[in-house]
Design an enzyme around this catalytic site. Structure first.
Site, PDB file in Angstrom:
ATOM      1  N   ARG A 170      45.165  11.120  81.047  1.00  0.00           N
ATOM      2  CA  ARG A 170      44.076  10.514  81.812  1.00  0.00           C
ATOM      3  C   ARG A 170      44.066  11.013  83.254  1.00  0.00           C
ATOM      4  O   ARG A 170      42.994  11.123  83.856  1.00  0.00           O
ATOM      5  CB  ARG A 170      44.193   8.989  81.756  1.00  0.00           C
ATOM      6  N   GLY A 206      38.941   1.358  73.458  1.00  0.00           N
ATOM      7  CA  GLY A 206      37.842   0.437  73.181  1.00  0.00           C
ATOM      8  C   GLY A 206      36.487   1.008  73.525  1.00  0.00           C
ATOM      9  O   GLY A 206      35.496   0.761  72.834  1.00  0.00           O
ATOM     10  N   GLY A 251      43.220   5.635  72.814  1.00  0.00           N
ATOM     11  CA  GLY A 251      44.266   4.664  72.517  1.00  0.00           C
ATOM     12  C   GLY A 251      45.435   5.289  71.788  1.00  0.00           C
ATOM     13  O   GLY A 251      45.873   6.395  72.088  1.00  0.00           O
ATOM     14  N   LYS A 265      43.670  -3.205  62.139  1.00  0.00           N
ATOM     15  CA  LYS A 265      42.749  -4.243  61.700  1.00  0.00           C
ATOM     16  C   LYS A 265      41.361  -3.714  61.369  1.00  0.00           C
ATOM     17  O   LYS A 265      40.784  -2.948  62.125  1.00  0.00           O
ATOM     18  CB  LYS A 265      42.613  -5.323  62.787  1.00  0.00           C
TER      19      LYS A 265
END
Length: 408
Positions: A39, A386, A361, A201
């Site tokens: 980043r 996200g 992520g 998930k």
């Protein structure tokens, strides 16, 4: 079509003080050292562009989830690494607002870089506080605000939304690249498009999976979310983690898939593992044991896709033109259960003709470690977790929507 917001290329900011929102929320090791500087490196094109135009560059960012002013979350190590990468002194300012910031910015010459302390040392940041945003503007006396923190633009915080109400606000080069690359891959991909979804998930990624049902040629499911799919299809999953409340969601997914490809072809469209690597517990000392998905024992925990499933994934990739990968295929923190993710990375790296987009992520962290930290083996490694998920799902991103509209 071009990017729909103004960028730093479109405004006359030469010689001005420019406030830049970067995303320096980088992973740290147990000693507090930066373990992955993707980043930071990704912010360099925007910073160099501004410096070449004689700007005084003031950077704001966050790190972690501090409770108040926690020293371990200070951005000072980030300033040191940024200085090394820019080959230029970066002045670290140990506050985010107030006279300390005002005096540091006032004294700094043009063509200089300052990094302010962690935005989240102030609870007002995550509350999208207008007063906090105005305090930043007063302290820095910036003429423009540049949003370049793609990893945070899916949230309406003071540094992604409120600030844009008090300064002319445009996109940086990283934000423009991330947004354009991902939206193009979703709206006009080279076919066949293979989507690979992993992670923990189903509920975290339902919007993206629904979008892929509409646009993808194949959807390959791995990671712990595969357990939920396997259980839904009537298979035993032993002691594996399963989301038992996703039946209605998966009913909807499979109904949409059947409408697209025909009820008899759904299992060739949404492709689940045929075998898994299991262990009785999640521990570095455990070895992988392969089980067919029809033969998972009661005490087995599925922690990776199995060997046959890995070969199936590799075969689908070989015939793809675009691959979008979001979520590791197993418990990749443990080498024994990173086989599937590593083989997937290798398959993408050995097919440079494929447009490969790696979601942010944990997926990006894994791919970069596998790649030696450069990301050069893939077409695009996203800096946003996200944010990339929301963008793939077709959601609007508050930190992008609030920027100035492009004049064309």
């Amino acid at each position: 079509m071009g990017f729909f917001k103004e960028t730093i290329r479109n405004v006359p900011l030469s010689g001005d003080t420019v406030l830049v929102r970067a995303d320096y929320n980088v992973p740290l090791d147990n000693e507090g050292n930066i373990s992955d500087d993707l980043r930071i490196k990704a912010s360099l094109p925007t910073l160099r562009y501004l410096l070449k135009r004689g700007c005084k560059v003031v950077i704001i960012s966050h790190l972690g989830r501090p409770e108040g002013h926690e020293k371990k979350y200070s951005l000072e190590p980030i300033a040191n690494r940024l200085s090394e990468l820019l080959k230029k002194e970066v002045t670290f300012v140990d506050d985010t607002v107030g006279d300390t910031v005002y005096q540091a910015v006032r004294r700094a010459p043009k063509n200089s870089v300052l990094l302010l302390e962690n935005l989240r040392f102030y609870e007002e940041e995550e509350k999208d506080s207008h007063a906090f945003a105005k305090a930043i503007v007063r302290s820095t006396r910036a003429a423009y605000f540049v949003q370049d923190g793609f990893g945070v633009v899916h949230r309406a915080h003071a540094s992604t939304h409120a600030l844009t109400l008090y300064l002319p606000s445009v996109a940086g080069l990283l934000l423009e690249k991330e947004y354009s690359t991902i939206t193009k891959a979703m709206s006009a991909p080279k076919q066949p498009l293979v989507a690979i979804m992993g992670g923990a998930k189903v509920s975290d990624k339902i919007g993206v999976i629904e979008r892929f049902v509409a646009i993808a040629d194949k959807i390959l499911i791995g990671g712990a979310m595969a357990n939920t799919f396997l259980a839904y299809r009537g298979l035993g999953t032993g002691a594996s983690k399963v989301e038992s409340d996703q039946k209605e969601t998966l009913d909807r997914l499979y109904t949409a898939a059947a409408a697209k490809v025909g009820a008899g072809n759904v299992d060739d469209f949404i492709i689940l593992p045929v075998d898994v690597a299991v262990a009785p517990r999640i521990d570095p000392s455990e070895k992988r044991h392969i089980r067919a998905v029809t033969a998972i024992a009661a005490d087995d925990i599925a922690l990776d896709v199995g060997d046959k499933s890995i070969e199936i994934i590799a075969a689908h990739i070989a015939s793809a033109k675009t691959v979008i990968w979001n979520g590791t295929l197993g418990y990749a923190e443990l080498p024994e259960f990173a086989h599937g993710s590593a083989r997937l990375a290798l398959a993408l790296a050995t097919h440079p003709d494929i447009k490969s987009i790696i979601g942010g992520g944990d997926t990006a962290d894994f791919a970069l470690k596998w790649d030696g930290g450069t990301g050069n083996s893939f077409s695009h490694v996203s800096t946003g977790g996200g944010a990339s998920l929301d963008l793939m799902a077709g959601k609007k991103l508050p930190g992008v929507e609030s920027l100035l509209d492009a004049r064309n």
